[in-house]
Design an enzyme around this catalytic site. Structure first.
Site, PDB file in Angstrom:
ATOM      1  CG  HIS A 114      -0.385   0.288   2.510  1.00  0.00           C
ATOM      2  ND1 HIS A 114      -0.066  -0.702   3.423  1.00  0.00           N
ATOM      3  CD2 HIS A 114      -0.053   1.457   3.118  1.00  0.00           C
ATOM      4  CE1 HIS A 114       0.424  -0.156   4.515  1.00  0.00           C
ATOM      5  NE2 HIS A 114       0.451   1.154   4.361  1.00  0.00           N
ATOM      6  CG  ASP A 144       0.169  -4.056   2.884  1.00  0.00           C
ATOM      7  OD1 ASP A 144       0.228  -3.470   1.778  1.00  0.00           O
ATOM      8  OD2 ASP A 144       0.200  -3.453   3.967  1.00  0.00           O
ATOM      9  CB  SER A 217       3.138   1.678   6.101  1.00  0.00           C
ATOM     10  OG  SER A 217       1.952   1.882   6.820  1.00  0.00           O
TER      11      SER A 217
END
Length: 474
Positions: A114, A144, A217
């Site tokens: 993402h 992911d 992230s």
């Protein structure tokens, strides 16, 4: 000894009593500075540029001055843009920030899918402020994970560990770029292992209380030995900021994805072809189980490995290739990690007996309502509070049913409503027996001993689910 001397001695004693536990506690706390100094240079900042094509914008709209933690902040930014952009602004570039880390000295970078999704340009910035354009080697949305490559040599790779050795309560450290603040370190403990999140059934996430925020992230999660055990991926939040729950992809899962992306550019996962659900305490009682465990098979998908083998709707999968399936969420990661076209041994509970079933695992496919019912034949509710009717040809067509099943026309107060059965649900099985029609369903219901709980399989939309209904006492 005079009074003042006694007071001085007492103060010293009290100070010693409080100081000793504090010193012992301080000596027991982990020291992260050496770890950050050693492995911090392996962590990178990732920014992306992407064109805003076809975005919805409203000319002349002034975006309210909302705080970033307001639940409406992202809503207004999504629909009206950061600067009240008009349709003439389409094509402008936006930048997103994330983190990543080197897994080899020749420039392979691991991050989240993402972070780089939809990017036209990816920029990797190292700890010494050098910037590199990165290319995508491959991505995997389901886990992911994204693998990038920059053209550089003699880079400091991370030391890889294993999430399988992690223990709940163990100290862990994250390094990343929250809100763009490069190389920020935060620490906490492992809160749980094997967490299943609604949108990622094939990843047994590591849950921690490490402070993770937007920009973290894709960054690494370290154990105290300086080994990476996870890739920080998600947080649970009602504000957009950290609220004490963060989730990381186990490094074992991430590196399996990396190897497949390097070899073939895509990721293959094992597929059983069943829809499963949790075994509740009520359902466990109907199956004669002493406690809830396993994964309950609610549906066999057409042309799937499970459909071609001997699995049945109503089976409770207790073990997969010798590994215990404690909860239904434990099954998908086990199946996904199995090689395609390999046989798997399943231990299932079927009608009160333990049986062994062999299934040849397939490859997980790519990701890819009822009409108004006619007037019911009867408006009288049965003993569990349901008014049911037979399905017509059009409804069977929409549901993909060749035969059997009854549609719930109305739900009145009673046992069925308490169990969660609703209007337009289709009852397929009742107490382990296929439901052929409304008349036969009434006969099945009449044969059940009052006070007993029975498992009812319903179809809701295109999904199947078991519910436990307790037959009321006479």
């Amino acid at each position: 000894m005079n009074k003042n001397a006694l007071i001085a001695v007492a103060i010293c004693l009290v100070h010693s009593l409080f100081a000793l536990p504090a010193q012992a506690l301080a000596s027991a706390l982990p020291e992260f500075s050496e770890l950050v100094e050693t492995y911090g240079p392996s962590v990178v900042n990732i920014s992306t540029k992407q064109s805003r094509r076809g975005a919805r914008r409203f000319h002349g709209f002034s975006v309210p001055d909302l705080p970033e933690d307001s639940p409406f902040h992202d809503l207004f930014r999504h629909f009206f843009g950061e600067e009240g952009l008009t349709p003439h602004d389409e094509g402008r570039q936006s930048r997103s920030l994330g983190s990543g880390f080197f897994i080899s000295s020749d420039g392979y970078v691991l991050t989240n899918f993402h972070v780089v999704e939809g990017a036209d340009e990816i920029i990797v910035r190292t700890s010494d402020r050098r910037e590199f354009l990165a290319k995508q080697v491959g991505t995997d949305k389901r886990s992911d994970i994204a693998l990038l490559k920059i053209e550089a040599r003699d880079l400091p790779p991370i030391k890889l560990g294993s999430a399988q050795d992690l223990k709940v309560g163990e100290w862990v450290l994250a390094i990343g770029s929250p809100f763009g603040f490069d190389h920020s370190a935060t620490a906490g403990i492992v809160s749980a292992k094997g967490r299943s999140l609604p949108s990622e059934n094939y990843v047994p996430f590591i849950q921690t209380d490490v402070a993770i925020n937007p920009g973290n992230s894709g960054g690494p999660l370290f154990n105290l030995d300086g080994e990476v055990v996870g890739v920080n991926s998600q947080i649970y939040s009602r504000t957009g900021g950290f609220m004490g729950l963060s989730f990381a992809v186990p490094i074992d899962v991430a590196m399996n994805v990396v190897e497949q992306l390097k070899a073939t550019g895509k990721v293959s996962r094992g597929w059983l072809g069943v829809r499963i659900q949790e075994v509740t305490s009520e359902l466990a009682e109907t199956f004669g189980m002493d406690q809830p465990r396993g994964a309950l098979v609610a549906q066999l998908l057409p042309n799937s490995p499970a459909a071609e083998a001997e699995l049945q709707v109503g089976d409770v999968i207790l073990r997969f290739n010798g590994k215990e399936v404690a909860t239904h969420s434990a099954l998908p990661p086990l199946v996904g990690a199995t090689r395609v076209n390999e046989p798997a041994q399943l231990e299932v509970l079927r009608k009160g007996r333990i049986e062994e079933v062999t299934v040849v695992i397939g490859e997980l496919p790519d990701e890819g309502g009822l009409t108004a019912a006619a007037e019911p034949e009867s408006t009288t509710a049965n003993s569990i509070g349901l008014v049911v009717g037979d399905l017509n040809a059009e409804q069977r067509d929409q549901l993909g049913l060749k035969q059997g099943g009854v549609i719930v026309r109305e739900v009145k107060p009673g046992a069925a409503k308490r169990a969660g059965i609703g209007p337009d649900d289709v009852i397929l099985m009742f107490d382990g027996k296929p439901v052929e029609g409304a008349k036969q369903f009434r006969e099945l219901l009449a044969d059940i001993e009052p006070g007993r709980s029975v498992a009812v399989l319903i179809q809701r939309g295109d999904g199947h689910v078991f519910l436990a209904v307790r037959i009321p006492e006479e």
